[in-house]
Design a protein around this motif. Structure first.
Motif, short mmCIF file in Angstrom:
data_model
loop_
_atom_site.label_atom_id
_atom_site.label_comp_id
_atom_site.label_asym_id
_atom_site.label_seq_id
_atom_site.Cartn_x
_atom_site.Cartn_y
_atom_site.Cartn_z
N UNK A 137 0.83 -1.21 0.00
CA UNK A 137 0.00 0.00 0.00
C UNK A 137 0.85 1.25 0.00
N UNK A 138 1.98 1.21 0.75
CA UNK A 138 2.85 2.39 0.80
C UNK A 138 3.53 2.62 -0.54
N UNK A 139 3.89 1.52 -1.23
CA UNK A 139 4.53 1.65 -2.54
C UNK A 139 3.55 2.21 -3.56
N UNK A 140 2.31 1.78 -3.47
CA UNK A 140 1.27 2.28 -4.36
C UNK A 140 1.07 3.77 -4.15
N UNK A 141 1.04 4.16 -2.89
CA UNK A 141 0.86 5.58 -2.56
C UNK A 141 2.04 6.41 -3.06
N UNK A 142 3.26 5.91 -2.85
CA UNK A 142 4.45 6.64 -3.29
C UNK A 142 4.51 6.74 -4.81
#
Length: 211
Positions: free
Chosen positions: A4-9
């Motif tokens: 999820x954090x990679x998607x957001x970044x």
């Protein structure tokens, strides 16, 4: 699959806000492929964030060392983790502050430090004084610099040898002698000599020295 954090970044790396993209560029969780893409961002501040991100690939950093904007090259020159080979490239930079960064960087190779001592700009030579890796010979050369601002920095540096401080205690510029008088590394003999100085500001500095 992306976290999820990679998607957001990933989404934020495409944000229209330069400030947001800057944060992504400097974020330690940003994947390398995103860092590589942002290294060609139109905004130099974003590219600077990439230059100082420890996760950026070496080849990407190599390109940033030749970036057209001095802001990016400055960031790389002053960054404590910059590789010595990149600092070697940056040591020849036309920008004054880039060369100052290289001069003070602890990763700069000794052979480059020896060349920097002859830089035409006194500000670069002054930055060299603060580098803990300079040899006694380099420090001696700097203690005899034609620019008294450089000599002041040598005179007030705690790592300056007593012999050099003794020489600087006889400097024609009283402000240099004041720096020697304030230096806690100055020996008793040096301070006793400066206590007889013709300039009151020098004698005052001796009186304030806690040694």
């Amino acid at each position: 699959r992306e976290s999820s954090s990679e998607t957001a970044l990933t989404m934020l790396s495409l944000d229209e806000s330069e400030e947001v993209r800057c944060e992504v560029a400097s974020n330690l969780n940003t994947p390398r492929y995103i860092l590589e893409r942002l290294s060609t961002d139109e905004n130099p501040e974003v590219r600077s964030g990439i230059a100082t991100n420890p996760n950026t690939h070496f080849m990407t950093l190599n390109s940033l060392a030749l970036d057209s904007h001095h802001y990016v090259r400055r960031a790389l020159a002053w960054f404590e983790n910059t590789h010595s080979s990149l600092l070697t490239i940056l040591s020849k930079d036309s920008d004054l502050d880039v060369r100052c960064g290289v001069a003070s960087n602890s990763n700069t190779p000794l052979k480059i430090l020896k060349k920097i001592v002859g830089d035409e700009k006194w500000q670069v030579r002054a930055a060299l004084v603060e580098n803990l890796n300079i040899t006694n010979q380099i420090r001696k050369t700097l203690s005899e610099d034609e620019n008294y601002d450089v000599r002041i920095l040598v005179a007030e540096n705690a790592n300056t040898a007593a012999k050099l401080l003794s020489n600087l205690s006889k400097d024609p510029k009283s402000i240099v002698r004041v720096s020697v008088a304030e230096n806690t590394s100055s020996t008793k003999d040096i301070l006793e000599c400066l206590a007889k100085d013709k300039k009151v500001e020098v004698r005052y500095a001796v009186a304030t020295n806690p040694k």
